[in-house]
Design a protein around this motif. Sequence first.
Motif, PDB file in Angstrom:
ATOM      1  N   PHE A  47     -26.284  -4.115 -70.574  1.00 40.72           N
ATOM      2  CA  PHE A  47     -25.727  -3.732 -71.107  1.00 40.72           C
ATOM      3  C   PHE A  47     -24.055  -4.513 -70.941  1.00 40.72           C
ATOM      4  CE2 PHE A  47     -22.671  -0.414 -73.988  1.00 40.72           C
ATOM      5  CZ  PHE A  47     -22.650  -0.881 -74.609  1.00 40.72           C
ATOM      6  N   ARG A  48     -23.838  -5.743 -72.416  1.00 41.10           N
ATOM      7  CA  ARG A  48     -22.641  -6.513 -72.179  1.00 41.10           C
ATOM      8  C   ARG A  48     -21.317  -5.723 -72.328  1.00 41.10           C
ATOM      9  NH1 ARG A  48     -18.962  -9.349 -72.621  1.00 41.10           N
ATOM     10  NH2 ARG A  48     -18.589 -10.918 -73.620  1.00 41.10           N
ATOM     11  N   ILE A  49     -20.809  -5.706 -71.829  1.00 39.44           N
ATOM     12  CA  ILE A  49     -19.266  -4.659 -72.127  1.00 39.44           C
ATOM     13  C   ILE A  49     -18.506  -5.377 -71.044  1.00 39.44           C
ATOM     14  CG2 ILE A  49     -20.068  -2.942 -70.837  1.00 39.44           C
ATOM     15  CD1 ILE A  49     -19.074  -2.335 -74.689  1.00 39.44           C
ATOM     16  N   SER A  50     -17.015  -4.683 -71.963  1.00 42.75           N
ATOM     17  CA  SER A  50     -16.083  -4.519 -71.010  1.00 42.75           C
ATOM     18  C   SER A  50     -14.967  -3.809 -71.400  1.00 42.75           C
ATOM     19  CB  SER A  50     -15.148  -5.887 -71.422  1.00 42.75           C
ATOM     20  OG  SER A  50     -14.149  -6.135 -71.046  1.00 42.75           O
ATOM     21  N   TYR A  51     -14.652  -3.752 -70.329  1.00 40.14           N
ATOM     22  CA  TYR A  51     -13.435  -2.273 -70.927  1.00 40.14           C
ATOM     23  C   TYR A  51     -12.407  -3.094 -70.975  1.00 40.14           C
ATOM     24  CZ  TYR A  51     -11.357   2.554 -69.290  1.00 40.14           C
ATOM     25  OH  TYR A  51     -11.057   3.534 -69.238  1.00 40.14           O
ATOM     26  N   VAL A  52     -11.159  -3.715 -69.545  1.00 35.59           N
ATOM     27  CA  VAL A  52      -9.993  -4.637 -70.322  1.00 35.59           C
ATOM     28  C   VAL A  52      -9.965  -6.113 -70.970  1.00 35.59           C
ATOM     29  CG1 VAL A  52      -9.341  -3.251 -69.384  1.00 35.59           C
ATOM     30  CG2 VAL A  52     -10.029  -5.019 -68.114  1.00 35.59           C
ATOM     31  N   GLY A  53     -11.484  -6.696 -70.944  1.00 33.78           N
ATOM     32  CA  GLY A  53     -11.358  -7.961 -70.788  1.00 33.78           C
ATOM     33  C   GLY A  53     -12.104  -8.639 -69.892  1.00 33.78           C
ATOM     34  N   GLU A  54     -12.999  -7.972 -69.179  1.00 34.11           N
ATOM     35  CA  GLU A  54     -13.686  -9.202 -67.823  1.00 34.11           C
ATOM     36  C   GLU A  54     -14.551  -9.182 -68.400  1.00 34.11           C
ATOM     37  OE1 GLU A  54     -15.267  -4.867 -66.709  1.00 34.11           O
ATOM     38  OE2 GLU A  54     -13.296  -5.757 -67.723  1.00 34.11           O
ATOM     39  N   GLN A  55     -15.952 -10.456 -67.883  1.00 28.70           N
ATOM     40  CA  GLN A  55     -17.093 -10.353 -69.172  1.00 28.70           C
ATOM     41  C   GLN A  55     -18.173  -9.861 -67.500  1.00 28.70           C
ATOM     42  OE1 GLN A  55     -17.097 -11.996 -71.470  1.00 28.70           O
ATOM     43  NE2 GLN A  55     -15.130 -12.466 -71.481  1.00 28.70           N
ATOM     44  N   GLY A  56     -18.568  -8.818 -67.559  1.00 25.58           N
ATOM     45  CA  GLY A  56     -19.023  -7.690 -67.413  1.00 25.58           C
ATOM     46  C   GLY A  56     -20.025  -6.598 -67.862  1.00 25.58           C
ATOM     47  N   TRP A  57     -20.680  -6.222 -67.313  1.00 21.87           N
ATOM     48  CA  TRP A  57     -21.478  -5.299 -67.484  1.00 21.87           C
ATOM     49  C   TRP A  57     -21.972  -4.397 -67.160  1.00 21.87           C
ATOM     50  CZ3 TRP A  57     -22.002 -10.304 -65.784  1.00 21.87           C
ATOM     51  CH2 TRP A  57     -21.930 -11.905 -67.073  1.00 21.87           C
TER      52      TRP A  57
ATOM     53  N   ALA B  89       6.567   0.819 -73.351  1.00 22.98           N
ATOM     54  CA  ALA B  89       6.067   1.553 -73.880  1.00 22.98           C
ATOM     55  C   ALA B  89       5.651   2.733 -74.250  1.00 22.98           C
ATOM     56  CB  ALA B  89       4.464   0.757 -74.473  1.00 22.98           C
ATOM     57  N   VAL B  90       6.250   3.062 -75.851  1.00 19.00           N
ATOM     58  CA  VAL B  90       6.347   4.777 -76.156  1.00 19.00           C
ATOM     59  C   VAL B  90       5.080   4.618 -76.506  1.00 19.00           C
ATOM     60  CG1 VAL B  90       7.190   5.836 -77.604  1.00 19.00           C
ATOM     61  CG2 VAL B  90       8.836   4.848 -76.273  1.00 19.00           C
ATOM     62  N   GLY B  91       4.031   5.724 -76.188  1.00 20.38           N
ATOM     63  CA  GLY B  91       2.775   6.007 -77.184  1.00 20.38           C
ATOM     64  C   GLY B  91       1.764   4.610 -76.248  1.00 20.38           C
ATOM     65  N   TYR B  92       0.282   4.679 -76.768  1.00 20.84           N
ATOM     66  CA  TYR B  92       0.082   3.038 -76.353  1.00 20.84           C
ATOM     67  C   TYR B  92       0.211   1.834 -76.829  1.00 20.84           C
ATOM     68  CZ  TYR B  92      -3.671  -0.292 -75.828  1.00 20.84           C
ATOM     69  OH  TYR B  92      -4.811  -1.377 -76.066  1.00 20.84           O
ATOM     70  N   GLY B  93       0.600   1.143 -75.238  1.00 18.65           N
ATOM     71  CA  GLY B  93       0.752  -0.234 -75.998  1.00 18.65           C
ATOM     72  C   GLY B  93       0.639  -0.916 -74.464  1.00 18.65           C
ATOM     73  N   ALA B  94      -0.178  -1.691 -74.571  1.00 16.51           N
ATOM     74  CA  ALA B  94      -0.961  -2.848 -73.444  1.00 16.51           C
ATOM     75  C   ALA B  94      -0.226  -3.620 -72.872  1.00 16.51           C
ATOM     76  CB  ALA B  94      -2.382  -3.068 -74.205  1.00 16.51           C
ATOM     77  N   LEU B  95       0.045  -3.926 -72.137  1.00 20.05           N
ATOM     78  CA  LEU B  95       0.835  -4.872 -71.231  1.00 20.05           C
ATOM     79  C   LEU B  95      -0.445  -6.587 -71.616  1.00 20.05           C
ATOM     80  CD1 LEU B  95       3.023  -2.942 -68.261  1.00 20.05           C
ATOM     81  CD2 LEU B  95       3.312  -3.232 -70.785  1.00 20.05           C
ATOM     82  N   TYR B  96      -1.485  -6.037 -71.228  1.00 16.05           N
ATOM     83  CA  TYR B  96      -2.925  -7.056 -70.712  1.00 16.05           C
ATOM     84  C   TYR B  96      -3.832  -7.299 -72.328  1.00 16.05           C
ATOM     85  CZ  TYR B  96      -6.657  -9.660 -68.664  1.00 16.05           C
ATOM     86  OH  TYR B  96      -7.210 -10.275 -68.442  1.00 16.05           O
ATOM     87  N   ASP B  97      -3.537  -8.069 -72.255  1.00 18.98           N
ATOM     88  CA  ASP B  97      -4.303  -9.341 -73.740  1.00 18.98           C
ATOM     89  C   ASP B  97      -3.522  -7.569 -74.636  1.00 18.98           C
ATOM     90  OD1 ASP B  97      -6.188 -10.001 -75.401  1.00 18.98           O
ATOM     91  OD2 ASP B  97      -7.854  -8.289 -74.446  1.00 18.98           O
ATOM     92  N   PRO B  98      -2.809  -7.653 -75.050  1.00 18.59           N
ATOM     93  CA  PRO B  98      -1.897  -6.590 -76.088  1.00 18.59           C
ATOM     94  C   PRO B  98      -2.914  -6.426 -77.450  1.00 18.59           C
ATOM     95  CG  PRO B  98      -0.815  -8.365 -75.703  1.00 18.59           C
ATOM     96  CD  PRO B  98      -1.506  -8.477 -74.807  1.00 18.59           C
ATOM     97  N   GLU B  99      -3.167  -7.858 -77.832  1.00 17.93           N
ATOM     98  CA  GLU B  99      -4.050  -7.928 -79.191  1.00 17.93           C
ATOM     99  C   GLU B  99      -5.896  -7.186 -78.826  1.00 17.93           C
ATOM    100  OE1 GLU B  99      -2.939  -8.173 -81.701  1.00 17.93           O
ATOM    101  OE2 GLU B  99      -1.118  -9.194 -80.468  1.00 17.93           O
ATOM    102  N   ASN B 100      -6.024  -6.568 -77.739  1.00 14.64           N
ATOM    103  CA  ASN B 100      -7.702  -6.939 -77.191  1.00 14.64           C
ATOM    104  C   ASN B 100      -8.669  -7.969 -77.662  1.00 14.64           C
ATOM    105  OD1 ASN B 100      -9.257  -4.417 -76.357  1.00 14.64           O
ATOM    106  ND2 ASN B 100      -9.674  -4.079 -78.098  1.00 14.64           N
ATOM    107  N   GLY B 101      -8.574  -9.419 -77.676  1.00 13.82           N
ATOM    108  CA  GLY B 101      -9.029  -9.947 -77.443  1.00 13.82           C
ATOM    109  C   GLY B 101     -10.263 -10.220 -76.618  1.00 13.82           C
ATOM    110  N   LYS B 102      -9.914 -10.161 -75.938  1.00 14.82           N
ATOM    111  CA  LYS B 102     -10.717 -10.863 -74.356  1.00 14.82           C
ATOM    112  C   LYS B 102     -12.224  -9.959 -74.230  1.00 14.82           C
ATOM    113  CE  LYS B 102      -7.019 -12.698 -70.858  1.00 14.82           C
ATOM    114  NZ  LYS B 102      -7.836 -13.826 -71.165  1.00 14.82           N
ATOM    115  N   PRO B 103     -12.257  -8.890 -74.674  1.00 10.58           N
ATOM    116  CA  PRO B 103     -13.481  -8.232 -74.478  1.00 10.58           C
ATOM    117  C   PRO B 103     -13.709  -8.675 -75.677  1.00 10.58           C
ATOM    118  CG  PRO B 103     -11.891  -6.619 -74.615  1.00 10.58           C
ATOM    119  CD  PRO B 103     -11.339  -7.407 -75.301  1.00 10.58           C
ATOM    120  N   ARG B 104     -14.232  -9.121 -76.914  1.00  9.81           N
ATOM    121  CA  ARG B 104     -14.919  -9.651 -77.656  1.00  9.81           C
ATOM    122  C   ARG B 104     -14.298 -11.369 -77.556  1.00  9.81           C
ATOM    123  NH1 ARG B 104     -11.070  -6.138 -79.689  1.00  9.81           N
ATOM    124  NH2 ARG B 104     -12.049  -4.444 -80.787  1.00  9.81           N
ATOM    125  N   SER B 105     -14.722 -11.867 -76.275  1.00 11.60           N
ATOM    126  CA  SER B 105     -14.142 -13.464 -75.883  1.00 11.60           C
ATOM    127  C   SER B 105     -15.527 -13.674 -76.012  1.00 11.60           C
ATOM    128  CB  SER B 105     -13.005 -13.452 -75.547  1.00 11.60           C
ATOM    129  OG  SER B 105     -12.826 -13.182 -74.036  1.00 11.60           O
TER     130      SER B 105
END
Length: 223
Positions: free
Chosen positions: A24-34, A207-223
């Motif tokens: 299952f090709r999936i990613s938690y934080v943007g790594e190209q993993g399975w 960040a107050v509440g959710y605020g990603a420091l890495y890949d804040p636009e969440n683009g890497k999991p879908r790259s």
Amino acid sequence: MSTENYPFAAVKDIKIGGVDYTFFRISYVGEQGWEIHFKMEDGLALWDAVYAQGVTPVGIETYANSRRLEKSLRLQNADILTEYNLLEVDLARPKVKAAEFFGKDALLAQREREHQPAYLCTLVMQENVDSNGVARYPVGNCPILDPATGEALIDSEGRRSYTTSIVYGPSIGKNIALGYLPYEYCEKGRELEIEYFGDNYKVTVEAVGYGALYDPENGKPRS
């Protein structure tokens, strides 16, 4: 196994050493993993096969801590706690369903507040060298202090502030923590302190509440 042939969220059966495995090709934080699903008895053969190809075993650290905090992802029973509501955790849904359910009245009352007593915030250590000149990488629950008084922060509900999660973020290059701060301290850029084994370390609210420091636009999991 390329990203082009195997896009994000794809599921395929792959044979390794004569054994069928479901990938299952999936990613938690943007790594190209399975994620690899298989029968328990086939686990050792898979481990031996990938290890023979030079794969380095690193356990679950990426998922459990380091990359999770870089992405500001909350962990059940660590950051998501029963004494805090989902608005404070920043996980509340935008709407409340019309049907009745246990706790609905309490949820509606919480949503009607002008603000919550506390919010889960992301903190970053400004420096991590202790009084003996040793670089420290804290783990566990560290009290969060007001640098003006040296006292642990306490919100209007009587709850003390401490780091619910803390770990070194390799992509950020700094120690990152999550912790609940009283509303009046929830300000991005605010400087506070944490205590770890008798030494105080400066931290900044990133960040107050959710605020990603890495890949804040969440683009890497879908790259």
